[in-house]
Design an enzyme around this catalytic site. Structure first.
Site, PDB file in Angstrom:
ATOM      1  N   SER A   1     -84.838 -16.852 -36.268  1.00 35.70           N
ATOM      2  CA  SER A   1     -83.792 -16.905 -35.251  1.00 35.70           C
ATOM      3  C   SER A   1     -82.430 -17.032 -35.918  1.00 35.70           C
ATOM      4  CB  SER A   1     -84.025 -18.099 -34.336  1.00 35.70           C
ATOM      5  OG  SER A   1     -83.759 -19.275 -35.068  1.00 35.70           O
ATOM      6  N   LYS A   2     -81.397 -16.902 -35.130  1.00 29.92           N
ATOM      7  CA  LYS A   2     -80.021 -16.968 -35.639  1.00 29.92           C
ATOM      8  C   LYS A   2     -79.767 -18.265 -36.396  1.00 29.92           C
ATOM      9  CE  LYS A   2     -76.863 -13.792 -34.070  1.00 29.92           C
ATOM     10  NZ  LYS A   2     -77.652 -12.864 -33.339  1.00 29.92           N
ATOM     11  N   ARG A   3     -80.359 -19.340 -35.845  1.00 30.16           N
ATOM     12  CA  ARG A   3     -80.146 -20.641 -36.435  1.00 30.16           C
ATOM     13  C   ARG A   3     -80.719 -20.708 -37.864  1.00 30.16           C
ATOM     14  NH1 ARG A   3     -81.916 -25.741 -35.387  1.00 30.16           N
ATOM     15  NH2 ARG A   3     -83.876 -25.039 -34.522  1.00 30.16           N
ATOM     16  N   HIS A   4     -81.749 -19.931 -38.084  1.00 30.43           N
ATOM     17  CA  HIS A   4     -82.435 -19.985 -39.376  1.00 30.43           C
ATOM     18  C   HIS A   4     -82.446 -18.633 -40.047  1.00 30.43           C
ATOM     19  CE1 HIS A   4     -84.448 -23.251 -37.053  1.00 30.43           C
ATOM     20  NE2 HIS A   4     -83.977 -23.901 -38.087  1.00 30.43           N
TER      21      HIS A   4
END
Ligand code: GLU
Length: 408
Positions: free
Chosen positions: A201-204
């Site tokens: 995901s964007k966060r990771h």
């Protein structure tokens, strides 16, 4: 000669997965004294994203993944694809439908290759394959046609890319066969997953590699972390420079299982690289990162950088640690805290031997009599409950600036 390419489409941001593909290609090329080429696969006009190519290029440049020869843009080679499509039409391998040129997939063939990742045979039956478009009605080739034609014409010997392209290989093998060309060797890398084993995901990690640069990560840490995300360099050595990686890189050491992106590990690695820098090197990195290092004496700055070095996980944290020593965030103090402040001011201002030990005695002594934690002393002095170790930091900035911290 070994020749590989990184062939991104300018359809989005160059995230960790894409850059890992570039890195493995680079390592493989350099290890084998071969060439690493860059090809922009910009034939899908509908998915074209403005600025994507620029950020791909700046990411590669930032990381030092320099390519050989000049960049190839597929959009500038339409006549090449058209001519090759004509060959396929002449050979009756291609046919025209709705103004597009299609490839007829043969039902009776098996398409098989030995993938270099895991050294395993992968095969597909022709009967499960569908005809596909080679040249669209707008004159642009599809990925399949342009990719195969260019890999051949550019002399690519090894195709190293993500596993998501495995299902395209039968089409590619059929094209190679139809042109009577030898296919390159293929290595398909397992896709990087998020920490929850789901899609990244964007966060990771699914953000632009340049975002990591902006967040204050060092390129050495990013390269190293991405390298071991799916490649096992052997032994227990994980911290490697680009040169060391080039020396030992081998496709057979690419893991067959999906790596999981682990931000904590990346941060840890960034810390390792920051701590391995000399004060001068770290000052350079901080300056390049855009931090203003003027307004300090050389001695003061060097000592502060040395002190901060062991406590920052990335470059952006430097200012958060240093600024409160010069511009404390004034907080409302309770009446007892005000009393403590006044005592500290009185004691420190009359301290003759301005050294760490003496300062520590005063700060700790005052906290103890008042039965307060050291975090209260931090709050009083720098407006935050933690920061650089105060006795050391105050020794560095000197008595006069310390007094400024204790003003009402
Ligand atoms: N243009 C494709 C991509 O965006 C290239 C895949 C390949 O390397 O063949 O990843």
């Amino acid at each position: 000669m070994i020749k590989v390419r990184f062939a991104p489409s300018p359809t989005g941001i160059p995230h960790i997965g894409g850059i890992r593909t570039a890195l493995y290609n680079y390592l493989f090329a350099k290890h084998n004294n071969g060439k690493f080429l860059l090809r922009i696969e910009d034939t899908d006009r509908k998915r074209f994203v403005e600025g994507a190519e620029e950020s791909i290029i700046s990411s590669l440049k930032w990381l030092g993944l320099n390519w050989d020869e000049k960049i190839t843009h597929q959009s500038e080679r339409l006549s090449v694809y058209k001519a090759h499509t004509q060959t396929l039409l002449d050979k009756k391998i291609a046919y025209k439908k709705n103004d597009a040129i299609w490839i007829k997939m043969p039902e009776d063939k098996i398409f098989a290759w030995k993938d270099l990742v895991g050294n395993k045979k992968i095969s597909f039956e022709g009967k499960d394959q569908q005809d596909f478009v080679a040249l669209k009605s707008d004159g642009f080739p599809t990925y399949h046609l342009a990719n195969v034609v260019d890999d051949h014409l550019m002399g690519i010997t090894h195709v190293i890319r993500g596993q998501e392209w495995i299902s395209s290989v039968p089409k590619h093998l059929y094209l190679y066969e139809s042109f009577s060309w030898d296919p390159p060797k293929f290595a398909h890398m397992p896709v990087i997953l998020g920490p929850d084993k789901g899609k990244l995901s964007k966060r990771h990690g699914a953000k632009s590699t340049l975002d990591y640069k902006n967040e204050g990560y060092l390129k050495e840490a990013i390269l190293n972390y991405i390298a071991i995300l799916g490649w096992n360099p052997g032994g227990d050595k994980e911290v490697l420079t680009l040169e060391e990686m080039v020396k030992i890189f081998d496709i057979k050491d690419i893991n067959t299982s999906n790596p999981k992106f682990d931000l904590i590990k990346l941060e840890w690695m960034n810390g390792i690289y920051i701590r391995s820098l000399s004060v001068e090197e770290l000052k350079e990195k901080l300056k390049d990162y855009g931090i203003n290092l003027t307004g300090y004496s050389v001695r003061e700055l060097n000592s502060l950088v040395e002190l901060a070095k062991t406590r920052i996980a990335n470059l952006s944290e430097f200012e958060e640690l240093i600024n409160p020593l010069f511009n404390p965030m004034k907080q409302e103090l309770e009446s007892e805290e005000k009393q403590i402040r006044d005592v500290l001011r009185a004691k420190l201002s009359t301290l003759d031997n301005w050294n760490e030990e003496k300062i520590l005695d005063i700060l700790r002594g005052e906290a103890k009599v008042r039965n307060k934690k050291m975090s209260v002393i931090y709050k009083i002095m720098i407006g935050k409950e933690r920061g650089l170790p105060l006795p050391q930091a105050l020794t560095i900035i000197g008595k006069e600036k310390t007094m400024n911290l204790l003003n009402e």
